[in-house]
Design a protein around this motif. Structure first.
Motif, PDB file in Angstrom:
ATOM      1  N   LEU A  51      27.301 104.494  78.236  1.00 33.74           N
ATOM      2  CA  LEU A  51      27.423 103.523  77.710  1.00 33.74           C
ATOM      3  C   LEU A  51      27.343 103.277  80.048  1.00 33.74           C
ATOM      4  O   LEU A  51      27.375 104.248  80.119  1.00 33.74           O
ATOM      5  CB  LEU A  51      28.669 102.604  78.374  1.00 33.74           C
ATOM      6  CG  LEU A  51      29.136 102.072  76.706  1.00 33.74           C
ATOM      7  CD1 LEU A  51      30.839 102.309  76.693  1.00 33.74           C
ATOM      8  CD2 LEU A  51      28.357 102.160  75.315  1.00 33.74           C
ATOM      9  N   SER A  52      25.817 102.641  79.907  1.00 35.57           N
ATOM     10  CA  SER A  52      25.320 102.335  81.479  1.00 35.57           C
ATOM     11  C   SER A  52      24.800 100.272  81.535  1.00 35.57           C
ATOM     12  O   SER A  52      24.693  99.765  80.395  1.00 35.57           O
ATOM     13  CB  SER A  52      24.618 102.499  81.625  1.00 35.57           C
ATOM     14  OG  SER A  52      23.016 102.496  80.570  1.00 35.57           O
ATOM     15  N   GLY A  53      24.548  99.987  82.753  1.00 31.24           N
ATOM     16  CA  GLY A  53      24.857  98.421  82.123  1.00 31.24           C
ATOM     17  C   GLY A  53      26.205  97.938  83.161  1.00 31.24           C
ATOM     18  O   GLY A  53      26.435  98.818  84.046  1.00 31.24           O
ATOM     19  N   THR A  54      25.528  96.325  83.452  1.00 29.39           N
ATOM     20  CA  THR A  54      26.272  96.100  84.268  1.00 29.39           C
ATOM     21  C   THR A  54      27.491  96.170  83.965  1.00 29.39           C
ATOM     22  O   THR A  54      28.516  96.127  85.400  1.00 29.39           O
ATOM     23  CB  THR A  54      26.082  94.464  84.305  1.00 29.39           C
ATOM     24  OG1 THR A  54      24.834  94.048  84.790  1.00 29.39           O
ATOM     25  CG2 THR A  54      26.889  93.452  85.041  1.00 29.39           C
ATOM     26  N   ASP A  55      28.456  95.784  83.065  1.00 30.47           N
ATOM     27  CA  ASP A  55      29.630  95.856  82.886  1.00 30.47           C
ATOM     28  C   ASP A  55      30.188  97.086  81.715  1.00 30.47           C
ATOM     29  O   ASP A  55      31.351  97.319  81.334  1.00 30.47           O
ATOM     30  CB  ASP A  55      30.112  94.272  81.701  1.00 30.47           C
ATOM     31  CG  ASP A  55      30.100  92.826  82.599  1.00 30.47           C
ATOM     32  OD1 ASP A  55      30.128  93.104  83.628  1.00 30.47           O
ATOM     33  OD2 ASP A  55      29.011  92.428  82.322  1.00 30.47           O
TER      34      ASP A  55
END
Length: 193
Positions: A51-55
């Motif tokens: 997982l990656s990204g803002t949240d």
């Protein structure tokens, strides 16, 4: 001379990631969003997820399911959606990524307090208004109805959000200098305080 040319199977890059659900209810720690699956022309290939990204820090993948971490509970009033990018890596190390928006469903929450704008009335005034009732509720725009109980509830009523003596009741300080009444507020979902 006829020849047979054999084609060797080479690992192909996965092409897409799907998520079986994209919404969770607020106030549910560790809520499961949905099951992840990967489109890959290599039949039977296995995939791991990151997982990656803002949240991304709020989520984890457990047994192929995207879920909130056990210590995380969504709160619609504070944040009504999350952004997370899922990367699928196949057994040969090839990857594909997909960005998802996870929507938080607003769940009715119990009202937390009732306020009364005043707590005194003058004697000898039939139907005197005590004050206006208001309810504290994190669900913005929720409506509330009021009911009365307690030792002196029969002397009071709620009209247009105001606690008042019934029109037929007049307070007399020399007979009774205070009244006890319990107000219950019920929201549109039937929850009370």
């Amino acid at each position: 001379q006829a020849f047979t040319v054999t084609v060797n199977d080479v690992n192909d890059t996965p092409t897409a990631i799907a998520l079986s659900g994209t919404a969770i209810n607020e106030n549910a720690a560790g809520a499961v969003v949905g099951t992840l699956s990967t489109t890959d022309v290599d039949a039977g290939d296995s995939h791991t997820y990151s997982l990656s990204g803002t949240d991304a820090s709020s989520f984890e993948v457990v047994s192929g399911q995207l879920k909130l971490k056990d210590s995380v509970s969504a709160n619609y009033e504070a944040k009504n959606s999350y952004a997370v990018t899922v990367t699928a890596t196949d057994s040969g190390g090839l990857t594909t990524s997909q960005a998802f928006t996870v929507t938080v469903n607003d769940v009715n929450e119990t009202p937390t307090a009732i306020a009364l704008s005043a707590t005194a009335i003058n004697e000898n005034s039939a139907g005197a208004v005590v004050g206006t009732l208001t309810t504290t509720d994190v669900d913005a725009g929720d409506s509330h109805t009021y009911s009365l109980s307690g030792a002196d509830a029969s002397s009071f009523e709620v009209v247009s959000g105001q606690l008042k003596l019934k029109s037929s009741v007049t307070a007399n300080y020399q007979t009774k200098s205070s009244y006890a009444v319990t107000v219950t507020s019920t929201d549109s979902g039937g929850l009370t305080t």
